[in-house]
Motif scaffolding. Structure first.
Motif, short mmCIF file in Angstrom:
data_model
loop_
_atom_site.label_atom_id
_atom_site.label_comp_id
_atom_site.label_asym_id
_atom_site.label_seq_id
_atom_site.Cartn_x
_atom_site.Cartn_y
_atom_site.Cartn_z
N GLU A 189 -12.18 143.01 90.54
CA GLU A 189 -10.84 142.44 90.46
C GLU A 189 -9.95 142.90 91.62
OE1 GLU A 189 -9.68 140.24 88.35
OE2 GLU A 189 -7.50 140.42 88.49
N ALA A 212 -3.41 146.85 94.11
CA ALA A 212 -3.63 145.86 95.17
C ALA A 212 -2.37 145.70 96.02
CB ALA A 212 -4.02 144.52 94.56
N ARG A 213 -1.20 145.71 95.36
CA ARG A 213 0.04 145.54 96.13
C ARG A 213 0.28 146.73 97.05
NH1 ARG A 213 2.60 143.70 90.81
NH2 ARG A 213 1.99 141.52 90.83
N ASP A 269 -10.76 141.04 94.64
CA ASP A 269 -10.24 139.67 94.53
C ASP A 269 -8.77 139.62 94.90
OD1 ASP A 269 -12.66 138.81 93.73
OD2 ASP A 269 -12.17 138.63 91.60
N LEU A 270 -8.03 140.61 94.45
CA LEU A 270 -6.58 140.59 94.65
C LEU A 270 -6.19 140.98 96.06
CD1 LEU A 270 -5.25 142.22 91.36
CD2 LEU A 270 -5.31 139.82 91.99
N ALA A 271 -6.78 142.05 96.57
CA ALA A 271 -6.30 142.58 97.85
C ALA A 271 -7.10 142.06 99.03
CB ALA A 271 -6.31 144.10 97.83
N ASN A 285 -5.11 147.63 88.71
CA ASN A 285 -5.37 146.72 89.82
C ASN A 285 -4.14 146.07 90.44
OD1 ASN A 285 -8.15 146.93 89.81
ND2 ASN A 285 -8.32 145.54 88.07
N ALA A 286 -3.27 145.51 89.59
CA ALA A 286 -2.19 144.69 90.15
C ALA A 286 -1.32 145.52 91.09
CB ALA A 286 -1.35 144.10 89.02
#
Lengths: 397, 236, 400
Positions: free
Chosen positions: C273, C247-248, C276-278, C243-244
């Motif tokens: 998730e 998303a970036r 939520d992040l992106a 995810n992290a």
């Protein structure tokens, strides 16, 4: 305490002559110029000359000017943030000869505290109505947060160890770094916090005109979130104005720091303490206080950088300080640790190198860290003092 | 009236018992000199007064105030300034900045005027005003250290070997400056010197230090004529 | 300076060096013995910290918790034993996997392990578990190599990336019609393994690889990489990772003019998730994931999940870990026996043999272990983020 009676300039202790001595350019600016010329020559070769030998009709070169220009600008933005953090390393090293490995976490703390501020501003609608002011306030809060963390760090972790062998505070710094990471992890969880997406339009009626429903609407340029296709040197590139905002704000902050250190009484006292604490205290300078101020200055820059970083990359996590911290440390060493312009140029240089070099050298981007740290090793071999580094006198080395 | 009183101080460097009960006093307006061989404890005495190496026993008082355990920068604020030995100028600060550091605790408006005074006394420093002091010769740095001491305007100035390593002509200049400070500004001076002859020349009184103890004391004129001292310190 | 670098080297060596040393534990018995009344302890290893990863670990753990809620005890020969969970953070790295594996194998009372979560951790941990005769069941480690490396301890209730990769390649070419794809992985065993599998299948289907590159986990600025990708004019960006980083990449591609190029990922980015992040940037992003054959039990489970934990599952693996836990408990009940002293005995080898040939109807469909550690028969589903949530897509193969 050397009792020398020679009357020659004290800096003139003859340095060992080595091969490749042309690389030990005395003037740092000349050195930077040399490096830039080499880079541009290489890029020119790769883009303009090399393809003539292998490119088939109609094939696209693997690398072109638009990519180079974009990556260069992206690198400057990333490098500005490295530079802001690197200054914290260099200031503390300059005064205590200690590498504050927890500085990345000071940066992280600023981003978190800024998040709560900007989140509150968003909830209350203040961010919407007074965007610029809200961002400035966020930055102020983040700076304060970072500064408080740095003061506590100095007071609790480092001051009791003043005078201990140099490896001791280093280990403590690593411990403090982990402690802060874990503290934020326990407090706020490991799920990233995301800064809101903010638009800040400027120049309404001048730029950014688009036909909407038959009429031309000029909403201006979004300084923060949007990106635009523009022509630079006749190349169409995608630019996010925020790249330049980061660069500009960073340069502004760094100039302010430079002015502070060079011109103010406290700044001069900092430099005096950096050189000789005992003598400085004989002048009536409060050494402990000066050291705290140094930590505060570094933290303030990190806090401001953290907000720029978070507006840029949006995600904030307890571990976000680690990689920028290590990179900024690398930048500080590249520039010559303990040297303020060095940290600035080191940061910008590392950011650009990381962004441009892998593509220019035809390497996968995955190797950008290899490039960054490889550069550090090359520097340590040929110019161990960094770009701006001076040969430390025996007292300090 | 005694301005600075040192009463039976003992100072240790790690396990080394450097000062073994030194007592001395300096009266308002006096020049008092402390002479002795290498390692006798002259610099340690000054550093103990300044708070750099605080005494483990005994007392240092300035006027009525006990300054034995005060932090060095507070001792400076109380009015005791030391111009340290050798060329302890800030090599990475310019000449002007060094002089400004000398006046660090001063808040009166006379700093600019005193700067001009120092430059008049040592024109060489004026020439190099904006040069990093690390690029100057040893003699010039010594002048700068003296200039920095002049900038401090303390109640009592502790001078540590101000003439060390200087050419004879400059030595003369330095002692002139010391006398000027004392006569014109009324600054009380505690002078540590290896050049005992010159020191006793300008001093009112003197103390002779040997292995951390005071062996002789008295008016400078008497010491100048003391046989033992002539033999030991004044080169026969 | 030099001293400091030396010190760091020594520290690094020390951390690396300690792990294999600790593995030398010859005291391991081949079986677990439990006196009546003692807890039966099952190890659990997943990434519980780390940005973007913890939601996976927590989700997997919740699946296990729900399974234990249903079966808080195991009964062998009419004797009931309480099941307890020993939860460890194995992170998403080989070092994390080794550390947790060493911890578990040094504890005789651990019967088996649910996990590890990430392929990289599982791959590094497997030899350690092998040597100790342990059985592990992972709900999420999908790297193809895990079941082709002759590990004896590794089992999973999630389909291999060999299956996911084939399906993804098929979707890329035949559903999305992309033939010039940029592939990015995150350098992990999972990411590189998945991209390897996809590229093989994708090239066979006639696609060309525009560029293949990787991101560093934890890095934040991928714009330079995206510039390189932009220069190749891809018609799809495929990312195998979590995810992290996902998303970036999704967000930063807007900064380099790639916003109109479709973005596709795998089970590593599936879940709330990512959204939520992106945020809005994630709209239109594709992903594949193993999906359980739909059933009433599954729907009921999904409801129960939301009821119990108050949110949508942040990742895709809670059903798999539910099945993994049941498989482990079934196996224990089947092979355990009470000896003359009245102690429960579980022989590790029989336990392993049982798991490797087990077969039962699980939440995710038929669980049928094929002897290599592969137990899941789930299909691969194709999703797109629509209005802020992953929505399953009908697979309409394009005409050739």
């Amino acid at each position: 305490m050397q009792e020398t009676t020679d009357s020659g300039p004290s800096g003139s202790k003859s340095r060992p002559k080595r091969a490749l001595s042309f690389l030990r350019v005395q003037n740092a600016y000349a050195f930077i110029g040399l490096v830039l010329i080499v880079i541009f020559a290489w890029v020119f070769f790769v883009i303009e000359i090399e393809p003539q030998f292998y490119l088939q009709e109609g094939e696209r070169a693997r690398y072109a000017w638009d990519t180079f220009i974009s990556q260069f600008i992206i690198g400057l933005a990333q490098g500005s943030i490295y530079a802001l953090i690197a200054l914290g390393y260099t200031l503390v090293y300059g005064i205590l000869f200690m590498i504050n490995f927890a500085h990345g976490e000071v940066f992280m703390a600023g981003a978190y505290i800024g998040f709560f501020a900007i989140n509150a501003a968003e909830q209350s609608g203040f961010l919407e109505s007074q965007t610029a002011l809200a961002i400035l306030l966020t930055m102020g809060v983040a700076v304060m947060g970072s500064v408080i963390v740095a003061i506590l760090l100095e007071r609790i972790a480092y001051r009791p160890l003043r005078g201990a062998p140099r490896l001791v505070p280093l280990i403590t710094a690593i411990g403090a770094s982990i402690t802060l990471q874990q503290l934020f992890l326990r407090l706020f969880g490991s799920s990233p916090r995301t800064y809101p997406r903010i638009s800040l339009f400027v120049g309404q009626g001048m730029w950014g005109c688009e036909p909407v429903d038959g009429t031309t609407v000029c909403e201006g340029i979004d300084l923060i979130s949007k990106s635009y296709d523009v022509l630079i040197f006749n190349q169409e590139v995608r630019i996010r104005p925020f790249f330049f905002v980061i660069l500009f704000v960073s340069l502004l902050l760094m100039s302010a720091l430079w002015f502070f250190i060079q011109r103010t009484k406290t700044g001069k006292a900092m430099r005096a303490v950096a050189e000789d604490k005992d003598t400085a205290s004989l002048m009536g300078i409060n050494v402990d206080r000066t050291i705290v101020i140094t930590f505060m200055l570094g933290a303030a820059l990190a806090g401001a950088g953290a907000v720029l970083f978070a507006l840029y990359n949006r995600q904030v996590t307890p571990f976000m300080g680690f990689i920028p911290g290590i990179k900024a440390f690398t930048a500080a060493v590249l520039g010559g640790i303990g040297n303020v312009p060095g940290a600035m140029f080191g940061g910008l240089f590392l950011g650009v190198a990381e962004s441009v070099f892998p593509s220019a050298l035809g390497l996968p981007n995955q190797l950008k860290d290899v490039v960054a740290f490889g550069l550090l090793i090359v520097f340590m071999i040929f110019r161990p003092t960094g770009i701006f580094g001076e040969v430390l006198s025996e007292k300090k080395a | 009236m005694s301005l600075l009183t040192v009463n039976d101080i003992h100072t240790y460097y790690g396990n080394i018992h450097a000062l073994k009960g030194i007592s001395l006093h300096v009266n308002e307006g006096e020049i008092v000199t402390l002479i002795g061989g290498n390692g006798a404890g002259k610099t340690t005495t000054l550093n103990t007064i300044s708070g750099i190496t605080p005494a483990t026993e005994g007392q240092v008082t300035l006027a009525e105030q006990d300054i034995t355990t005060m932090a060095p920068h507070n001792i400076v604020r109380a009015g005791v300034v030391q111009s340290p030995e050798g060329r302890k100028v800030f090599t990475r600060l310019t000449v002007r900045e060094n002089l400004e550091m000398g006046a660090f605790t001063r808040t009166d408006g006379g700093i600019e005027r005193d700067l001009e005074d120092v430059f008049k006394r040592f024109p060489r420093l004026k020439e190099r005003e904006n040069q990093l002091s690390g690029t100057m010769s040893g003699g010039e740095q010594q002048m700068l250290a003296m200039g920095r001491a002049l900038m401090a305007k303390p109640r009592i100035l502790l001078l540590d070997e101000p003439s060390m390593g200087l050419a004879p002509l400059l030595v003369k200049q330095v002692f002139e400056a010391i006398e000027y400070l004392n006569r014109q500004n009324g600054t009380t001076i505690l002078l540590v010197e290896q050049n005992a002859r010159m020191a006793l020349e300008v001093a009112n009184r003197g103390y002779v230090l040997q292995s951390g103890r005071i062996t002789h004391d008295g008016p400078a004129k008497e010491l100048q004529n003391d046989k033992a001292i002539i033999e030991a310190y004044l080169g026969g | 300076m030099r001293k400091m670098i030396l010190l760091i080297c020594v520290l690094a060596l020390a951390t690396v060096g300690i792990a294999p040393l600790a593995a030398q534990d010859d005291m391991m018995g081949p079986s677990v013995m439990l006196a009546p009344g003692e807890d039966l302890v099952i190890g659990f290893g997943a990434a519980l910290t780390g940005e973007g990863l913890a939601p996976f670990g927590i989700d997997i753990r919740r699946g296990v918790e729900l399974a234990l809620e249903d079966r808080p005890t195991v009964t062998v020969d009419d004797v009931e034993f309480n099941v307890a969970l020993d939860v460890q953070d194995s992170m998403c790295s080989p070092e994390g996997g080794q550390t947790v594996a060493n911890r578990f194998v040094s504890d005789d009372s651990i019967v088996g392990v649910i996990g590890l979560m990430c392929s990289s951790a599982a791959e590094a941990a497997a030899p350690i578990f092998d040597e100790a005769g342990f059985s592990t069941i992972s709900a999420s480690a999908t790297a193809a190599s895990l079941t082709t490396s002759d590990f004896t301890s590794f089992n999973r209730t999630v389909p291999t990336d060999a299956a996911q990769g084939l399906a993804a390649a098929d979707i890329i070419v035949n559903v999305l019609g992309a033939t010039n794809v940029a592939f990015i992985d995150d350098g992990s065993a999972y990411g590189t393994g998945l991209v390897d599998v996809i590229i093989d299948a994708y090239e066979e289907l006639g696609g060309t690889v525009a560029i293949r590159d990787a991101v560093t986990v934890g890095d934040t600025d991928f714009r330079a990489l995206l510039e390189d990708i932009s220069a190749t004019d891809p018609d799809l960006i495929y990312f195998a990772g979590f995810n992290a980083e996902g998303a970036r990449l999704i967000e930063q591609r807007f900064d380099v003019g790639l916003e109109d190029v479709p973005f596709m990922g795998a089970d590593g980015i599936y879940g709330s998730e990512l959204v939520d992040l992106a945020g809005d940037f994630a709209e239109g992003v594709y992903a594949t994931r193993p999906i359980p054959a739909s059933s009433d039990e599954l729907d009921a489970f999904a409801e129960r999940y939301i009821e119990t934990f108050g949110e949508e599952p942040p990742s895709a693996f809670n059903t798999n870990s539910y099945d993994a836990t049941n498989l482990m408990l079934d196996a224990i009940e089947a092979v355990g026996y009470i000896d003359d002293q009245g102690d429960l005995v579980i022989e590790r080898e029989t336990l392993s043999e049982f798991i490797r040939s087990a077969s039962f109807d699980g939440l995710t469909g038929v669980i049928e272990c094929d002897g290599t550690g592969e137990c899941s028969s789930a299909d691969i589903g194709f999703y797109q983020i629509t209005d802020g949530a992953f929505v399953q897509q009908e697979l309409e193969m394009m005409e050739e």
